[in-house]
Design an enzyme around this catalytic site. Structure first.
Site, mmCIF file in Angstrom:
data_model
loop_
_atom_site.group_PDB
_atom_site.id
_atom_site.type_symbol
_atom_site.label_atom_id
_atom_site.label_comp_id
_atom_site.label_asym_id
_atom_site.label_seq_id
_atom_site.Cartn_x
_atom_site.Cartn_y
_atom_site.Cartn_z
ATOM 1 N N ASP A 1 0.625 -1.305 -0.058
ATOM 2 C CA ASP A 1 0.030 -0.036 -0.011
ATOM 3 C C ASP A 1 0.758 1.321 -0.099
ATOM 4 O O ASP A 1 0.876 2.205 -0.712
ATOM 5 C CB ASP A 1 -0.930 0.183 1.125
ATOM 6 C CG ASP A 1 -1.767 -1.260 1.212
ATOM 7 O OD1 ASP A 1 -1.630 -2.053 0.461
ATOM 8 O OD2 ASP A 1 -2.788 -1.165 2.087
ATOM 9 N N GLU B 1 -0.929 -9.224 12.584
ATOM 10 C CA GLU B 1 -0.722 -8.820 10.981
ATOM 11 C C GLU B 1 0.661 -8.716 10.633
ATOM 12 O O GLU B 1 1.216 -9.189 9.592
ATOM 13 C CB GLU B 1 -1.659 -7.717 10.627
ATOM 14 C CG GLU B 1 -1.382 -7.516 9.166
ATOM 15 C CD GLU B 1 -2.461 -6.342 8.895
ATOM 16 O OE1 GLU B 1 -2.795 -5.897 7.895
ATOM 17 O OE2 GLU B 1 -3.098 -5.604 10.001
#
Length: 304
Positions: free
Chosen positions: A25, A222
């Site tokens: 991202d 994560e």
């Protein structure tokens, strides 16, 4: 001008802050975005697909397809070397040819610099394999005690703004690095000793990072902080962080020097203990997900 290649690839839909289509991202790219950029991770993924198609053609006995895909793989590797290798930076980088100017390398050392390596486009005698290994193993660049950082500590964007792909350790990319190191360690080459050393150290670091964080919080995360090793962002993350189970199952490296073996032996005891506990933890997670899968799906739909 200055680059002789027959193909190049870029991620579409870029903004100054994000390249969401790449999956990385907020990873730094050329500024401002321009349609004449060439992204090294994009062409590396295409190369990986060609390698897979070549393997399928071999399995099926399709000789003509095999020749076609082998030629395409060779062309892609040549394009990566010509268009994306930066000699001054000793790394693979994005390239931009904005406004018809001379091609310019845009180097933000990190995960994208490792993509030709991670995706199987480098062999033991690749001319820049040594430099890639140096980048991986340099504590002032990507190496940390908790895994490989997503961005070099020397980069001006390290740890800035969202800090999503700008420093934290991601288990999925570290798994790709580890898998490639293991593959190369099984082959003869000028860097086999260094490959083995990095593989062993990285595997220990990743196992300890996930285990220690789980032990402290009860969660798989994560991503992990490259400075502290603490899990962060999404908890209960049994997606790619579950790759730690595959990492535990990876075999020892066959080529290893006696001095390195001695250094590793004392650390191996700790890993055996944590390995058993991590395996049990993984089984508990799998049982939880399977048992409550319908409730989890409903909850996920509500949160969308």
């Amino acid at each position: 001008p200055g680059i002789s290649i027959n193909q190049g690839y870029r991620w579409r839909g870029r903004t100054p802050q994000h390249t969401l289509t790449s999956g990385l991202d907020d990873y730094p790219r050329a500024q401002p975005p321009h349609p004449e950029e060439l992204h090294v991770d994009a062409i590396s993924w295409v190369g990986s697909m060609v390698v897979t198609l070549n393997e399928i053609s071999v399995f099926l006995g399709e000789k003509e397809d095999r020749r076609t895909f082998a030629r395409q793989e060779e062309e892609i590797v040549q394009c990566i070397e010509q268009a994306h290798w930066s000699e001054p930076d000793q790394a693979y980088c994005d390239t931009t040819i904005a406004h018809g100017t001379t091609p310019k390398k845009v180097c933000h050392k990190g995960y994208i610099s490792l993509m030709p390596f991670c995706l199987g486009l480098m062999v033991p005698h690749s001319p820049h394999l040594g430099a890639v290994l140096d980048l991986i193993h340099d504590p002032e660049e990507l190496w940390s005690s908790f895994g490989i950082r997503s961005l070099s500590t020397k980069d001006k964007y390290y740890g800035t703004e969202e800090d999503y792909w700008r420093g934290p350790v991601w288990i999925n990319i570290n798994y790709m690095i580890l898998e490639r190191l293991l593959e190369l360690a099984r082959q003869r080459g000028p860097h086999e000793s260094k490959v083995s050393e990095i593989y062993i150290q990285l595997r220990l670091n990743l196992v300890n990072t996930v285990f220690n964080s789980w032990n402290a919080t009860g969660f798989a995360w994560e991503q992990y902080n490259a400075k502290t090793g603490k899990g962060q962002r999404t908890q209960h993350f049994t997606g790619w962080t579950a790759l730690i189970v595959k990492i535990l199952a990876m075999p020892p490296v066959p080529q290893i020097s006696s001095s390195q073996a001695g250094k590793i032996s004392s650390e191996a005891v700790d890993v055996r203990g944590s390995s058993t506990q991590l395996y049990i933890i993984a089984m508990v997670i799998a049982f939880f997900v399977y048992t409550f899968r319908r409730r989890l799906i409903k909850l996920w739909r509500k949160l969308r």
